[in-house]
Design a protein around this motif. Sequence first.
Motif, mmCIF file in Angstrom:
data_model
loop_
_atom_site.group_PDB
_atom_site.id
_atom_site.type_symbol
_atom_site.label_atom_id
_atom_site.label_comp_id
_atom_site.label_asym_id
_atom_site.label_seq_id
_atom_site.Cartn_x
_atom_site.Cartn_y
_atom_site.Cartn_z
ATOM 1 N N TYR A 53 34.965 35.098 35.499
ATOM 2 C CA TYR A 53 36.154 35.934 35.303
ATOM 3 C C TYR A 53 37.365 35.082 34.936
ATOM 4 C CZ TYR A 53 39.914 39.268 36.371
ATOM 5 O OH TYR A 53 41.029 40.064 36.305
ATOM 6 N N GLU B 205 35.816 45.327 42.840
ATOM 7 C CA GLU B 205 37.105 46.024 42.780
ATOM 8 C C GLU B 205 38.017 45.542 43.897
ATOM 9 O OE1 GLU B 205 38.463 47.938 40.686
ATOM 10 O OE2 GLU B 205 37.019 49.201 39.635
ATOM 11 N N GLY C 228 39.662 42.305 43.195
ATOM 12 C CA GLY C 228 40.532 42.248 42.024
ATOM 13 C C GLY C 228 39.829 41.790 40.765
ATOM 14 N N HIS D 61 38.317 42.972 38.000
ATOM 15 C CA HIS D 61 38.190 44.217 37.240
ATOM 16 C C HIS D 61 37.550 43.936 35.877
ATOM 17 C CE1 HIS D 61 40.602 45.935 40.380
ATOM 18 N NE2 HIS D 61 41.640 45.165 40.086
ATOM 19 N N TRP D 62 36.502 44.657 35.602
ATOM 20 C CA TRP D 62 35.757 44.440 34.363
ATOM 21 C C TRP D 62 36.324 45.282 33.223
ATOM 22 C CZ3 TRP D 62 34.013 46.509 38.915
ATOM 23 C CH2 TRP D 62 33.774 47.887 38.923
ATOM 24 N N ASP D 63 36.032 44.855 32.002
ATOM 25 C CA ASP D 63 36.434 45.588 30.803
ATOM 26 C C ASP D 63 35.260 46.442 30.325
ATOM 27 O OD1 ASP D 63 39.109 44.310 30.272
ATOM 28 O OD2 ASP D 63 37.852 42.518 30.217
ATOM 29 N N GLN E 216 44.856 40.008 43.577
ATOM 30 C CA GLN E 216 45.188 40.005 42.156
ATOM 31 C C GLN E 216 46.165 38.891 41.808
ATOM 32 O OE1 GLN E 216 43.571 42.213 39.810
ATOM 33 N NE2 GLN E 216 44.281 40.413 38.706
#
Length: 301
Positions: free
Chosen positions: A41, A76, A79, A81-83, A281
């Motif tokens: 990530y 999730e 933090g 978060h996938w596209d 995040q």
Amino acid sequence: MYGLTQQPLKPSSIKKPVGRFAPSPTGELHFGSLTTAVASYCHIKSMAGNWLLRIEDTDTQRCKPEFSKQILIDLENLGLHWDDEVIYQSQRTKLYNQYIHDELHGLCYACECSRKDLKGQFIYPRNCLHKSLELNKHKVRIELPNHSIGFFDGIQGMQWQNPQKMLGDMVIRRDSNSNHMINYILAVSIDDGLQGITHAMRGLDIMPMTSAQIAIMQIAKLPLIDYWYHLPLVLNDDGQKLSKQNLATPIDTSNERKCSELLATALKFLQQPFVEMDKPQRMLDQAIHQWDTQLLRNKNQ
């Protein structure tokens, strides 16, 4: 079909970076899989790329929907978060079989040998290569090329592998109660190509399969991965790879503090610069800003 690859494979053109995290839901995420998720990530986001999530659940006997659900919850909470939409390989069996019967057909053959027949031989002796058995009634193997394939690994350095000598004719579809379960090497090759993955970051234990994946992607006329990175493994107290099979403890993301501590520990293992304890995040934003793959190379030395 192919001659000796004299030069390592290099990126063919400039394109938007695309990475992925592809856990297998045979259990919940543990610290080993967490470090892979965090590394992939932060690395791809440091280049303003897309990070995709793919659930590798082709093993219908061991993979469970509840584990898939918990993986998404944990990511999730952390933090991460996938596209784009999540891909589930269990929903793509028809696609994989299409590749077996079309693009890969010339190098695929059916095999009726059991493990007992092979008496522990790792490299398959090609007993069934010329038997002309029906593909739909048996396991399927693919003839891997017998020449060296070179690729540069961003952590491990230059690699040369001969897939035939290392792995032989690999099983790409198992015959399990007529369910025809797709094996990892076929599914990952097709999906990485179709999803346009440019940067593959995964565990060091998968590196021996890289030349086979490159070969299958070439045969299937799929776009090749431009950059490979095989991460140092997280080991347990017995020196074994931390894994579900070795009863690795699942991560706990039930509250923000625990998520922040997990991220801090993962980044420390990856030898990244210090990140202030904060909301997950914000910690990831800082980690992305100062991400340095060179530090992973140092850890590998």
